[in-house]
Design a protein around this motif. Sequence first.
Motif, mmCIF file in Angstrom:
data_model
loop_
_atom_site.group_PDB
_atom_site.id
_atom_site.type_symbol
_atom_site.label_atom_id
_atom_site.label_comp_id
_atom_site.label_asym_id
_atom_site.label_seq_id
_atom_site.Cartn_x
_atom_site.Cartn_y
_atom_site.Cartn_z
ATOM 1 N N GLN A 151 0.753 -1.418 0.015
ATOM 2 C CA GLN A 151 -0.102 -0.048 0.453
ATOM 3 C C GLN A 151 0.673 1.502 -0.073
ATOM 4 N N MET A 152 0.520 2.699 -0.435
ATOM 5 C CA MET A 152 0.423 3.934 -0.238
ATOM 6 C C MET A 152 0.004 3.967 0.739
ATOM 7 N N ARG A 153 1.097 5.284 2.023
ATOM 8 C CA ARG A 153 -0.196 5.344 2.657
ATOM 9 C C ARG A 153 0.670 6.987 2.667
ATOM 10 N N ILE A 154 -1.059 8.323 2.047
ATOM 11 C CA ILE A 154 -0.736 9.207 2.221
ATOM 12 C C ILE A 154 -1.051 9.708 3.580
ATOM 13 N N HIS A 155 -0.389 10.524 4.094
ATOM 14 C CA HIS A 155 -0.632 10.905 5.372
ATOM 15 C C HIS A 155 -0.652 13.086 5.230
ATOM 16 N N PHE A 156 -2.062 12.792 6.021
ATOM 17 C CA PHE A 156 -3.102 13.950 5.556
ATOM 18 C C PHE A 156 -2.710 15.202 7.360
ATOM 19 N N THR A 157 -2.647 16.543 6.566
ATOM 20 C CA THR A 157 -2.985 17.232 8.065
ATOM 21 C C THR A 157 -4.357 18.044 7.744
ATOM 22 N N PRO A 166 1.672 -1.197 -6.257
ATOM 23 C CA PRO A 166 2.576 -2.295 -6.301
ATOM 24 C C PRO A 166 3.728 -2.285 -5.768
ATOM 25 N N VAL A 167 3.587 -1.193 -4.815
ATOM 26 C CA VAL A 167 5.003 -1.036 -3.741
ATOM 27 C C VAL A 167 4.944 -0.304 -2.459
ATOM 28 N N ASP A 168 5.432 -0.272 -1.051
ATOM 29 C CA ASP A 168 4.406 0.248 0.069
ATOM 30 C C ASP A 168 5.376 1.605 0.167
ATOM 31 N N ARG A 169 4.829 2.389 0.566
ATOM 32 C CA ARG A 169 5.466 3.991 0.388
ATOM 33 C C ARG A 169 4.922 5.324 0.925
ATOM 34 N N ASP A 170 5.422 5.877 1.502
ATOM 35 C CA ASP A 170 4.818 6.378 2.740
ATOM 36 C C ASP A 170 4.339 8.555 1.863
ATOM 37 N N LEU A 171 3.621 8.359 1.936
ATOM 38 C CA LEU A 171 3.832 10.096 1.055
ATOM 39 C C LEU A 171 3.227 10.914 2.095
ATOM 40 N N ARG A 172 4.204 12.131 1.793
ATOM 41 C CA ARG A 172 3.720 13.225 3.105
ATOM 42 C C ARG A 172 3.370 14.204 2.772
ATOM 43 N N LEU A 190 2.426 10.343 -8.608
ATOM 44 C CA LEU A 190 3.534 10.971 -9.069
ATOM 45 C C LEU A 190 5.293 9.986 -8.492
ATOM 46 N N ALA A 191 5.316 9.833 -8.894
ATOM 47 C CA ALA A 191 7.312 9.096 -8.108
ATOM 48 C C ALA A 191 7.684 9.361 -7.503
ATOM 49 N N ASP A 192 7.712 11.243 -7.452
ATOM 50 C CA ASP A 192 8.829 12.120 -7.020
ATOM 51 C C ASP A 192 7.947 12.857 -5.759
ATOM 52 N N PRO A 193 7.563 12.322 -4.471
ATOM 53 C CA PRO A 193 7.714 13.307 -3.829
ATOM 54 C C PRO A 193 7.193 14.235 -3.654
ATOM 55 N N ARG A 194 8.525 14.940 -4.011
ATOM 56 C CA ARG A 194 8.752 16.367 -4.219
ATOM 57 C C ARG A 194 7.504 17.209 -4.751
ATOM 58 N N LEU A 195 7.246 16.730 -5.449
ATOM 59 C CA LEU A 195 6.091 17.301 -6.840
ATOM 60 C C LEU A 195 4.592 17.833 -5.687
ATOM 61 N N ARG A 196 4.231 18.479 -6.449
ATOM 62 C CA ARG A 196 3.098 18.504 -6.425
ATOM 63 C C ARG A 196 1.935 17.125 -6.261
ATOM 64 N N PRO A 197 1.626 16.734 -5.371
ATOM 65 C CA PRO A 197 0.769 15.769 -4.879
ATOM 66 C C PRO A 197 -0.515 15.355 -5.998
ATOM 67 N N VAL A 198 -0.852 14.365 -6.424
ATOM 68 C CA VAL A 198 -1.571 13.874 -6.930
ATOM 69 C C VAL A 198 -2.240 12.516 -6.960
ATOM 70 N N LEU A 199 -3.469 12.145 -6.868
ATOM 71 C CA LEU A 199 -3.517 11.017 -6.981
ATOM 72 C C LEU A 199 -4.689 10.325 -7.991
ATOM 73 N N VAL A 200 -4.419 9.806 -9.685
ATOM 74 C CA VAL A 200 -5.077 9.568 -10.374
ATOM 75 C C VAL A 200 -5.892 8.065 -10.119
ATOM 76 N N PHE A 201 -7.109 7.855 -10.455
ATOM 77 C CA PHE A 201 -8.212 7.177 -9.734
ATOM 78 C C PHE A 201 -8.396 6.575 -11.364
ATOM 79 N N PRO A 202 -8.397 5.371 -10.651
ATOM 80 C CA PRO A 202 -9.648 4.644 -12.519
ATOM 81 C C PRO A 202 -11.322 5.200 -12.312
ATOM 82 N N ILE A 203 -11.616 5.291 -12.865
ATOM 83 C CA ILE A 203 -13.291 5.239 -13.304
ATOM 84 C C ILE A 203 -13.506 3.873 -13.228
#
Length: 342
Positions: A3-9, A200-206, A227-240
């Motif tokens: 899983q990718m875990r996206i951390h929100f404030t 596909p891989v475990d990762r954390d996105l803050r 996006l692979a680079d966590p420094r870029l503006r975060p987007v999550l593209v999801f399938p319809i």
Amino acid sequence: MPQMRIHFTDADLARTRLKPEIDLLWEVVGSAQVLQHRGGGLPLKRWRRRVRERACAAGAVRLAVHTVTTVAPHAAYFPDFLTPTEEVRDIGEGADAVVSASPRRMREEVGLLRRPRAPAARWLDELARGKTAAVRHLHEALRVYFEAVLEPDLPVIGDGLRIACAGGIQRYLRDGPEGLLRWLGPATSWRPPVLAVDYPVDRDLRLDGRGLVLVPSYFGVFHPVALADPRLRPVLVFPIEARARLLAGCHGEGDHVSALLGPTRATILRSAVTGGTTTRLAQQAGVAPATVSHHTGVLRDAGLITTDRHENLATHLITSLGLAVLTSGDDQHASGGSSRSS
């Protein structure tokens, strides 16, 4: 499953939004990957057949398809520079944004690609080195690919995204950003303050206060993509959902909404999913603004849309009843997601 875990404030939640319009470059990349596998059901199967026919008929199209699928393989990684975060109005601006990536970034990101067979590998090496001919070739390939492969189907793609996003818009209006995150589907799970996404891989996105842009993808099939680079503006593209493609693809052929309302009012109702002025709806329906005003009056009287007037500007938005009309045929039309890693 990883899983990718996206951390929100709290600030991230306030800045989270849904982008229901077509993102041209994400659809270019997604469609290129769809050409490299067989998933997606009947609408995408038909689309692949049309692309093969166009590629067989024109060498320039065949070369463009080969180029784009080479740089955007159906794999765990493809370069972030192919999907720039700035807004673009057309494929010309989009191709310009892609090739304006810095030489260092292009070299590093192309270097992470799996190596295809020659001569594609030689072209990728030249692209990584920033060779002018290779960069121009990518720019032209993106333009030809879009115009031949995607542009003829933009009305159906747009309809599919509007149908898919209708529920998310209503959920956001009712429950705010957290409602939107809960709506995203079975591949995601919102447990505040973390959005868990099958990946596909475990990762954390803050997010770190930047918020998250949720981008629906007509050509997304398996799971959400970031996006692979966590420094870029975060987007999550999801399938319809598959049923949104089916409903969009059946317009004009057994389309229950057009049969009920007529094709012009059906187009206006679908366009009102994301809200639109009279002028914008007229452009999308291909009729005069005065004609749209007549049709929106009928739809408003039927309770399918609402109209907000401010000075001389009228903005039309679909209602819950209108959404129910759009999706009332799901059961009879429905049937039976590439990834990014860091």
